[in-house]
Motif scaffolding. Structure first.
Motif, PDB file in Angstrom:
ATOM      1  N   SER A 125       0.815  -1.216   0.000  1.00 31.46           N
ATOM      2  CA  SER A 125       0.000   0.000   0.000  1.00 31.46           C
ATOM      3  C   SER A 125       0.847   1.264   0.000  1.00 31.46           C
ATOM      4  O   SER A 125       0.461   2.260  -0.611  1.00 31.46           O
ATOM      5  N   GLU A 129       0.439   3.933  -2.887  1.00 25.61           N
ATOM      6  CA  GLU A 129       0.037   5.307  -2.563  1.00 25.61           C
ATOM      7  C   GLU A 129       1.040   6.319  -3.101  1.00 25.61           C
ATOM      8  O   GLU A 129       0.667   7.377  -3.598  1.00 25.61           O
ATOM      9  N   LYS A 142      -5.258   7.943  -1.166  1.00 24.14           N
ATOM     10  CA  LYS A 142      -5.445   7.021  -0.037  1.00 24.14           C
ATOM     11  C   LYS A 142      -6.699   6.179  -0.217  1.00 24.14           C
ATOM     12  O   LYS A 142      -6.691   4.977   0.023  1.00 24.14           O
ATOM     13  N   GLN A 143      -7.783   6.823  -0.637  1.00 21.01           N
ATOM     14  CA  GLN A 143      -9.036   6.097  -0.836  1.00 21.01           C
ATOM     15  C   GLN A 143      -8.914   5.056  -1.941  1.00 21.01           C
ATOM     16  O   GLN A 143      -9.388   3.924  -1.797  1.00 21.01           O
ATOM     17  N   SER A 146      -6.729   2.191  -0.746  1.00 16.16           N
ATOM     18  CA  SER A 146      -7.487   1.408   0.229  1.00 16.16           C
ATOM     19  C   SER A 146      -8.490   0.496  -0.476  1.00 16.16           C
ATOM     20  O   SER A 146      -8.646  -0.677  -0.132  1.00 16.16           O
ATOM     21  N   SER A 150      -8.521  -3.575  -0.524  1.00 13.70           N
ATOM     22  CA  SER A 150      -9.651  -4.391  -0.088  1.00 13.70           C
ATOM     23  C   SER A 150     -10.005  -5.437  -1.140  1.00 13.70           C
ATOM     24  O   SER A 150     -10.405  -6.549  -0.813  1.00 13.70           O
TER      25      SER A 150
END
Length: 164
Positions: A125, A129, A142-143, A146, A150
């Motif tokens: 991550s 990022e 970030k979103q 993320s 997931s």
């Protein structure tokens, strides 16, 4: 130049679910004599996308190989090849091809974001990022990372469940 128009029509056929018809049209266009290598490469790469959409990843990779034979530094073909490997579950090879695409002369933001997605799917991550922030605002990056992470976790859970 009607070649561009015909290629766009073939891509539209592919996008509308008429994969065979669109891929056949693109193949016919790519085999026209006298085409510049860069155009052949773009057409062959688009054929690969059609095969990937149909779940025929081996055939897709054959098309990407022909695209790269015509233009070895085609970032789009390299990126598509990387995504094909990701679709087939080989994230290490996907990352390798996307990194090659990223240093190609015609690399775009999309190539970098594709690599960010693959890194996130692999669980990196921070690397994902870092790449995403080059093009996206920090909060959006970030979103996005993320979300990709997931998806990777869900994929791991599905693989674990299937193995039992």
């Amino acid at each position: 130049d009607t070649l561009d128009l015909q290629a766009e029509l073939a891509k539209t056929l592919i996008a509308s679910g008429r994969l065979r018809e669109g891929a056949a049209s693109l193949t016919e266009l790519a085999e026209r004599p006298g085409l510049p290598q860069t155009r052949i490469s773009k057409l062959r790469s688009a054929i690969g996308v059609a095969f990937d959409r149909a779940g025929k990843h081996d055939q897709a990779r054959s098309s990407y190989a022909l695209a790269l034979k015509a233009d070895p530094l085609n970032a789009i073909a390299l990126s598509n090849l990387g995504l094909s490997h990701a679709l087939d579950g080989n994230l290490d090879l996907a990352e390798e091809k996307l990194r090659e695409a990223l240093i190609a002369p015609n690399a775009s933001i999309q190539v970098r974001q594709n690599l960010a997605m693959v890194l996130a799917l692999k669980g990196d991550s921070s690397g994902a990022e870092r790449l995403a922030r080059q093009d996206l605002p920090s909060t959006v990056a970030k979103q996005v990372v993320s979300y990709y992470g997931s998806i990777g976790e869900q994929s791991d859970a599905w693989s674990d469940a299937a193995a039992q």
